[in-house]
Write a protein that holds these residues in place. Structure first.
Motif, PDB file in Angstrom:
ATOM      1  N   UNK A 119      -3.355  13.903  -1.962  1.00 40.09           N
ATOM      2  CA  UNK A 119      -3.743  13.919  -0.547  1.00 40.09           C
ATOM      3  C   UNK A 119      -5.253  13.974  -0.382  1.00 40.09           C
ATOM      4  N   UNK A 120      -5.916  14.775  -1.200  1.00 40.52           N
ATOM      5  CA  UNK A 120      -7.381  14.876  -1.110  1.00 40.52           C
ATOM      6  C   UNK A 120      -8.038  13.530  -1.396  1.00 40.52           C
ATOM      7  N   UNK A 133       0.809  -1.210   0.000  1.00 44.12           N
ATOM      8  CA  UNK A 133       0.000   0.000   0.000  1.00 44.12           C
ATOM      9  C   UNK A 133       0.847   1.267   0.000  1.00 44.12           C
ATOM     10  N   UNK A 134       2.167   1.106  -0.015  1.00 35.55           N
ATOM     11  CA  UNK A 134       3.074   2.252  -0.085  1.00 35.55           C
ATOM     12  C   UNK A 134       3.820   2.207  -1.415  1.00 35.55           C
ATOM     13  N   UNK A 178      -2.427   4.035  -3.786  1.00 39.42           N
ATOM     14  CA  UNK A 178      -1.717   3.627  -2.576  1.00 39.42           C
ATOM     15  C   UNK A 178      -2.099   4.546  -1.428  1.00 39.42           C
ATOM     16  N   UNK A 179      -1.865   4.108  -0.208  1.00 35.98           N
ATOM     17  CA  UNK A 179      -2.185   4.945   0.953  1.00 35.98           C
ATOM     18  C   UNK A 179      -1.047   5.893   1.320  1.00 35.98           C
ATOM     19  N   UNK A 180       0.112   5.726   0.696  1.00 41.86           N
ATOM     20  CA  UNK A 180       1.227   6.616   0.987  1.00 41.86           C
ATOM     21  C   UNK A 180       2.398   6.358   0.060  1.00 41.86           C
ATOM     22  N   UNK A 181       3.424   7.202   0.202  1.00 42.84           N
ATOM     23  CA  UNK A 181       4.645   7.035  -0.578  1.00 42.84           C
ATOM     24  C   UNK A 181       5.833   6.933   0.359  1.00 42.84           C
TER      25      UNK A 181
END
Length: 194
Positions: free
Chosen positions: A30-31, A8-9, A85-88
């Motif tokens: 981000x939104x 998820x990253x 993804x939920x993040x980087x």
């Protein structure tokens, strides 16, 4: 911190960094991560941008694998987008890349991430009276100064990351009373005393 095993990253490389390192693209991503799927028009209204600009930058984010269509949400010609993804994960070696364009994109990315943190804290400060007393008491804006070696600073960051990840496994349902998204910012940075 090492989240490289988490699908998820998204680990940023030189190519994907170039696709993300733009203030509006980072705000759009981000939104979508925090607000869920949306159309270019909805995002334009939320961010105070034109729908033409949001459409263009969403397509750029899609070309670099950050967002994708959410066809289950669309009706007719309406195009919905969602974050992939939920993040980087940012690799600090990008700041030392031989290509000055990559170094510039890495620098811009970090500055925009810091600006995002500042906006989120300012929004909290400006709207904290809209939240319940319980949430106001549960918020925190603390800072500490420690004397550490680079190795200990990295260990501290990794332990903070592990602690935060342990709360992700609780995965409370959005319908649970008093459940809200909580933003956590961590900064482990060296400073000089002179």
């Amino acid at each position: 911190m090492d989240g490289s095993q988490d699908p998820q990253l998204h680990s940023l490389d030189a190519r994907s960094l170039r696709g993300l390192a733009h203030p509006l693209r980072m705000r759009l991503l981000n939104a979508l991560r925090h607000g869920g799927p949306a159309t270019a028009s909805q995002l334009a209204a939320k961010l105070g941008e034109s729908s033409g600009a949001t459409s263009y930058h969403l397509r750029q984010l899609a070309a670099h694998g950050f967002v994708e269509d959410a066809p289950e949400r669309g009706k007719g010609r309406e195009r919905w987008w969602r974050a992939v993804h939920r993040g980087v994960l940012f690799d600090g070696t990008l700041l030392e890349d031989r290509d000055p364009e990559v170094r510039g994109a890495a620098d811009l990315y970090l500055h925009e991430a810091a600006n995002t943190h500042t906006r989120e804290v300012a929004t909290w400060l400006g709207t904290r009276h809209d939240w319940s007393e319980q949430w106001r008491r549960s918020s925190d804006m603390s800072d500490w100064t420690l004397s550490l070696t680079p190795e200990l600073a990295r260990e501290l960051g990794e332990k903070m990351y592990e602690l935060i990840e342990s709360y992700r496994s609780l995965a409370l349902d959005e319908g649970t009373p008093d459940v809200e998204q909580v933003r956590i910012h961590t900064h482990v940075i060296p400073t000089r005393t002179d």
